[in-house]
Design a protein around this motif. Sequence first.
Motif, PDB file in Angstrom:
ATOM      1  N   SER A 127      10.726  -4.367   2.520  1.00  0.00           N
ATOM      2  CA  SER A 127       9.586  -3.451   2.578  1.00  0.00           C
ATOM      3  C   SER A 127      10.019  -2.045   2.170  1.00  0.00           C
ATOM      4  CB  SER A 127       8.992  -3.421   3.990  1.00  0.00           C
ATOM      5  OG  SER A 127       7.986  -2.442   4.094  1.00  0.00           O
ATOM      6  N   GLY A 167       7.674   0.438   2.806  1.00  0.00           N
ATOM      7  CA  GLY A 167       6.573   1.160   3.432  1.00  0.00           C
ATOM      8  C   GLY A 167       5.313   1.089   2.586  1.00  0.00           C
ATOM      9  N   SER A 168       4.656   2.222   2.436  1.00  0.00           N
ATOM     10  CA  SER A 168       3.421   2.262   1.658  1.00  0.00           C
ATOM     11  C   SER A 168       3.671   2.099   0.164  1.00  0.00           C
ATOM     12  CB  SER A 168       2.698   3.589   1.912  1.00  0.00           C
ATOM     13  OG  SER A 168       3.501   4.691   1.484  1.00  0.00           O
ATOM     14  N   ARG A 169       4.929   2.159  -0.272  1.00  0.00           N
ATOM     15  CA  ARG A 169       5.251   2.022  -1.693  1.00  0.00           C
ATOM     16  C   ARG A 169       5.827   0.651  -2.030  1.00  0.00           C
ATOM     17  NH1 ARG A 169       7.639   8.033  -3.403  1.00  0.00           N
ATOM     18  NH2 ARG A 169       6.254   9.235  -2.031  1.00  0.00           N
ATOM     19  N   THR A 170       5.609  -0.318  -1.138  1.00  0.00           N
ATOM     20  CA  THR A 170       6.166  -1.654  -1.347  1.00  0.00           C
ATOM     21  C   THR A 170       5.687  -2.259  -2.662  1.00  0.00           C
ATOM     22  OG1 THR A 170       6.357  -2.043   1.036  1.00  0.00           O
ATOM     23  CG2 THR A 170       6.287  -3.983  -0.385  1.00  0.00           C
ATOM     24  N   SER A 185       4.423  -0.624  -5.323  1.00  0.00           N
ATOM     25  CA  SER A 185       4.478   0.283  -6.464  1.00  0.00           C
ATOM     26  C   SER A 185       5.868   0.227  -7.087  1.00  0.00           C
ATOM     27  CB  SER A 185       4.145   1.716  -6.043  1.00  0.00           C
ATOM     28  OG  SER A 185       5.116   2.209  -5.131  1.00  0.00           O
ATOM     29  N   THR A 217       4.717  -6.676   4.507  1.00  0.00           N
ATOM     30  CA  THR A 217       3.780  -5.573   4.325  1.00  0.00           C
ATOM     31  C   THR A 217       2.479  -6.107   3.741  1.00  0.00           C
ATOM     32  OG1 THR A 217       5.616  -4.055   3.915  1.00  0.00           O
ATOM     33  CG2 THR A 217       3.411  -3.337   3.221  1.00  0.00           C
ATOM     34  N   PRO A 224      -2.316  -3.816  -0.125  1.00  0.00           N
ATOM     35  CA  PRO A 224      -3.367  -2.811   0.037  1.00  0.00           C
ATOM     36  C   PRO A 224      -4.661  -3.232  -0.644  1.00  0.00           C
ATOM     37  CG  PRO A 224      -1.783  -2.097  -1.599  1.00  0.00           C
ATOM     38  CD  PRO A 224      -1.222  -3.349  -0.990  1.00  0.00           C
ATOM     39  N   SER A 264      -8.201   0.302  -4.677  1.00  0.00           N
ATOM     40  CA  SER A 264      -8.664   1.680  -4.537  1.00  0.00           C
ATOM     41  C   SER A 264      -9.928   1.901  -5.329  1.00  0.00           C
ATOM     42  CB  SER A 264      -7.572   2.650  -5.010  1.00  0.00           C
ATOM     43  OG  SER A 264      -7.301   2.445  -6.382  1.00  0.00           O
ATOM     44  N   GLU A 298       7.346   9.053   5.725  1.00  0.00           N
ATOM     45  CA  GLU A 298       6.018   8.602   6.143  1.00  0.00           C
ATOM     46  C   GLU A 298       6.095   8.029   7.558  1.00  0.00           C
ATOM     47  OE1 GLU A 298       5.103   4.215   4.723  1.00  0.00           O
ATOM     48  OE2 GLU A 298       5.567   5.432   2.967  1.00  0.00           O
ATOM     49  N   ASN A 299       5.119   8.375   8.368  1.00  0.00           N
ATOM     50  CA  ASN A 299       4.976   7.835   9.725  1.00  0.00           C
ATOM     51  C   ASN A 299       6.269   7.955  10.539  1.00  0.00           C
ATOM     52  OD1 ASN A 299       2.307   7.047   9.088  1.00  0.00           O
ATOM     53  ND2 ASN A 299       3.030   5.091   8.273  1.00  0.00           N
TER      54      ASN A 299
END
Length: 335
Positions: free
Chosen positions: A36, A38-41, A43, A63, A66, A69, A274-275
């Motif tokens: 993972s 994080g939020s860029r897994t 990308s 993860t 998402p 968008s 992040e977080n």
Amino acid sequence: MQRVKRVLAMAAIGLAVMVTVADVAEARRAGGGFGSRGSRTFSMPPATRTAPTNAAPIERTMTPQPAPSAATRPAAQGQTTASRPGLFGGFGGSMLGGLMMGGLIGMLLGHGLGGGIGFLGLLLQIGLIVAAIALAKRFLGRGSQPAYSAPSAAAPNRAAASGAPSFRIPQIGEGIGGSAGAARASRPATPAKSAWDNDEIGIGQGDLDQFEAMLRQVQAAYADEDYAALRRLTTPEAMSYLAEELSENATKGLKNEVRDVHLVEGDVAEAWHENGTDYATVAMRYESIDVMRERATGHVVSGDPERPTEAVELWTFLRRRGADWQVSAIQAVEA
């Protein structure tokens, strides 16, 4: 007999499809990344001097994917509009096909489509139906609007990333003085950043030294099947995938030997926060003796026990507040 042959043919096709899907899934699982970011897994990390080509996507991860968008919805709507069935697609095609089939059957029985008007009457009725559908479609304005395709934002991002300066991880054997000290002296105190602002947390030389040490430690723990060391050096998710690979090797009667790990080149692709957690994705080119042996006899199944091979990978490190760095993801880099 015809029905039995049809059922057997369908079963054979289904089995072939299942085997093909399984083979493709296994190949993708072996060649892709895991863990993972994080939020860029999902990308793609920016390109660097060490890893100028794309990395394998992370396909084994916990993860969640998402949701699409808002920027991607117009493109999807445009694709839907472009793929809308034409005049002979959808309900119109089904209706027309049904009428033609009914007319042909009726003609063969000697009744025609409309009660004995024959083949010429069939053609006339088909022409009227086609004209009616075309007129209705034109009146309702279906298909008159061009498909919309959203412009891609990936191209400028890749261009910005390709020229981003990055930190350099020293080679093994470089200490505080000597070549490492000269390298740090020649490096600008505050490196320039691209439009991506790749390093958001300020990765220092101490972090780089730790990343290099962890490369050797993880490889050694994996080769020794040292689960305690892997749990210390990696996140629980990354540990689960490494343990799965070790278990598969043991089931096949194999053991992976990795030794003499030597870092050739490395730099930071991106680092962010992040977080409450710091992330750093680092490109590393390294050499090692990497062979697969039979567990019982020690016979070499693959690899060269005398000559090192080179690999380029992206390792993502994670650091929670007050804790040490851990490996959270590993991705191979395309040749």
